[in-house]
Enzyme design. Sequence first.
Site, PDB file in Angstrom:
ATOM      1  N   LYS A 187     -28.588 -20.726  -6.923  1.00  0.00           N
ATOM      2  CA  LYS A 187     -28.810 -19.607  -7.765  1.00  0.00           C
ATOM      3  C   LYS A 187     -27.849 -18.618  -7.906  1.00  0.00           C
ATOM      4  O   LYS A 187     -27.315 -18.214  -7.075  1.00  0.00           O
ATOM      5  CB  LYS A 187     -30.334 -19.879  -6.809  1.00  0.00           C
ATOM      6  CG  LYS A 187     -31.155 -20.713  -6.547  1.00  0.00           C
ATOM      7  CD  LYS A 187     -31.749 -21.738  -8.055  1.00  0.00           C
ATOM      8  CE  LYS A 187     -32.976 -21.975  -8.059  1.00  0.00           C
ATOM      9  NZ  LYS A 187     -32.236 -23.826  -7.158  1.00  0.00           N
TER      10      LYS A 187
HETATM   11  C1  LIG Z   1     -37.811 -25.087 -10.739  1.00  0.00           C
HETATM   12  C2  LIG Z   1     -37.282 -25.214  -9.501  1.00  0.00           C
HETATM   13  N1  LIG Z   1     -38.321 -25.162  -8.735  1.00  0.00           N
HETATM   14  C3  LIG Z   1     -38.482 -25.397  -7.408  1.00  0.00           C
HETATM   15  C4  LIG Z   1     -37.352 -25.415  -6.720  1.00  0.00           C
HETATM   16  C5  LIG Z   1     -37.275 -25.706  -5.005  1.00  0.00           C
HETATM   17  O1  LIG Z   1     -36.598 -25.005  -4.305  1.00  0.00           O
HETATM   18  P1  LIG Z   1     -35.677 -24.843  -3.629  1.00  0.00           P
HETATM   19  O2  LIG Z   1     -34.557 -26.012  -3.251  1.00  0.00           O
HETATM   20  O3  LIG Z   1     -35.357 -23.713  -2.875  1.00  0.00           O
HETATM   21  O4  LIG Z   1     -36.737 -25.235  -1.858  1.00  0.00           O
HETATM   22  C6  LIG Z   1     -36.300 -25.492  -7.927  1.00  0.00           C
HETATM   23  C7  LIG Z   1     -35.219 -25.436  -6.902  1.00  0.00           C
HETATM   24  O5  LIG Z   1     -33.839 -26.121  -6.889  1.00  0.00           O
HETATM   25  C8  LIG Z   1     -36.310 -25.408  -8.944  1.00  0.00           C
HETATM   26  O6  LIG Z   1     -35.706 -25.126  -9.888  1.00  0.00           O
END
Ligand SMILES: Cc1ncc(COP(=O)(O)O)c(C=O)c1O
Length: 378
Positions: A187
Amino acid sequence: MTSEARQTRQIIPLAKPVIGAAEEQAVLAVLRSGQLSLGPRVPAFEAAFAERVGARHACAVSSGTTGLHLALRSAGVGRGDEVVTSPFSFVASANAPLFERARPVFADIDPVTLSIDPDAAAAAITDRTAALLPVHIFGYPADIAALERNGLPIVEDACEALGARHADGTPVGGSGHPAVFGFYANKQITTGEGGMVVTGSAEHKERIDSERNQGRAPDMGWLDHDRLGFNFRLSDIACALGLAQLERLDEMLAARALVAGWYREALAGLVAEHGLTLPCEDGGGNVRGWFVFVVQLPAGADRDATVVALRELGVQSKPYLPAIHLMSFYRERLGHRPGEFPVCERVAAASLALPFFPQMREGQVARVAEALAQVIAA
Ligand SMILES: Cc1ncc(COP(=O)(O)O)c(C=O)c1O
């Protein structure tokens, strides 16, 4: 081996975090302090993050996924409710309603921005709809102003959109709705794993702070709990890392934008001659917070064979993203079938993420573009 030969043999990765001395020192300081969790770096990171996106409150959580879960709970989503959302996203945004026994109801996407189409979203609303869950996909702002006209609670998935701005200049996350950011290692900023829920509501802040911490109110003793909660906390180690990353956010966003500009130039020939589609340009005042560089291959190209061929040329790439409603779990659990969301399905079948990270050099972008041209021409 000459350095040029060595470079041509090196695989260009998809993503790479920027971690420097500031991050190392920040983490070391926490380790030496002895307070690894529930310490001062958590509110410090929350305050700095809230200020950055123009939100009143921020709650640090263990991931984007847990942030989405708590944000939906704070919006009152529960058993039997429906949540209108995009089928073109990372699976976590669709899973989050299911954690609360609510149903994700998909609406097709806009072919340009790739975020939920506001008209399709409005058409998907029923009397069971408890919330809308737009996703600012690939860092491009979803049309929140249009979605607000439905008068329903909105929870924004901003996991990919740190640094983005809406047409009216509001930073993504600053609209007052709960909005969730993610800090996984690919990210805009990373804490390894982690997330942040921002909100304009003091009640949401209070509830999320409590539910991430086993259902405790701030003034309660360690073992007193007045509601059901989880352990979705973010450690002081992670928050210290996040604070150091936030300090260099502008620099990293500018570097990503520069790399995106190099890609636009390097891929212009493939766009003109073969119909390759690039990420949409900023339009109507919206500003993308660059996260990934995802192209759509020309009609007829074999995307999965392209991934293999690029790997052989030393370039990592990834199908990104698959349509959620066509994943096996969603077909079996919710009965989805191909053909329901044609724009999403067409885009998902053609999209390919190319290497994209702030330290990327122009020569590497050129190598990726040459490799892609070679594969498409073959
Ligand atoms: C659009 C979107 N939503 C939710 C998430 C979930 O985040 P995390 O991987 O930190 O749980 C991500 C991460 O990859 C994402 O790109």
